[in-house]
Design a protein around this motif. Structure first.
Motif, PDB file in Angstrom:
ATOM      1  N   VAL A  39       0.747   4.371  -2.910  1.00 27.83           N
ATOM      2  CA  VAL A  39       0.508   5.772  -2.578  1.00 27.83           C
ATOM      3  C   VAL A  39       1.663   6.625  -3.080  1.00 27.83           C
ATOM      4  O   VAL A  39       1.454   7.682  -3.677  1.00 27.83           O
ATOM      5  CB  VAL A  39       0.326   5.939  -1.047  1.00 27.83           C
ATOM      6  N   HIS A  53       0.828  -1.200   0.000  1.00 27.67           N
ATOM      7  CA  HIS A  53       0.000   0.000   0.000  1.00 27.67           C
ATOM      8  C   HIS A  53       0.869   1.260   0.000  1.00 27.67           C
ATOM      9  O   HIS A  53       0.548   2.235  -0.674  1.00 27.67           O
ATOM     10  CB  HIS A  53      -0.926  -0.006   1.221  1.00 27.67           C
ATOM     11  N   GLU A 107       1.427   7.000  -6.886  1.00 30.08           N
ATOM     12  CA  GLU A 107       0.339   7.884  -7.299  1.00 30.08           C
ATOM     13  C   GLU A 107       0.685   9.352  -7.045  1.00 30.08           C
ATOM     14  O   GLU A 107       0.385  10.219  -7.869  1.00 30.08           O
ATOM     15  CB  GLU A 107      -0.939   7.516  -6.557  1.00 30.08           C
TER      16      GLU A 107
END
Length: 81
Positions: A42, A38, A45
């Motif tokens: 992040v 995760h 992005e």
């Protein structure tokens, strides 16, 4: 009599304890595996949107204290005039 108690209470208890241990290990492993993937998603992005994140190694308590100390040196004389 004692043999039936072992089958009635002992074996289910041992299965519960050992099964719980294995189950908890799998759940915690899944949690940490998801956390690592995760974080990378992040970061990727945000970099696509043009936001640069610092590496966790770049941020230390000492560096943050020095930044705070510089700000305090500038602000305190102004407040005490």
């Amino acid at each position: 009599m004692s043999r039936s108690r072992i089958w009635q209470y002992g074996i289910p208890f041992m299965i519960f304890v050992l099964g719980g241990s294995l189950g908890l290990r799998e759940f915690t492993e899944l949690r940490y595996r998801y956390k690592r993937t995760h974080e990378h998603k992040v970061r990727d992005e945000l970099e696509k949107k043009g936001i640069q994140m610092k590496q966790p190694e770049e941020i230390t308590l000492e560096k943050e204290y020095e930044k705070l100390e510089k700000v305090c040196r500038l602000v305190l004389p102004i407040l005490n005039w």
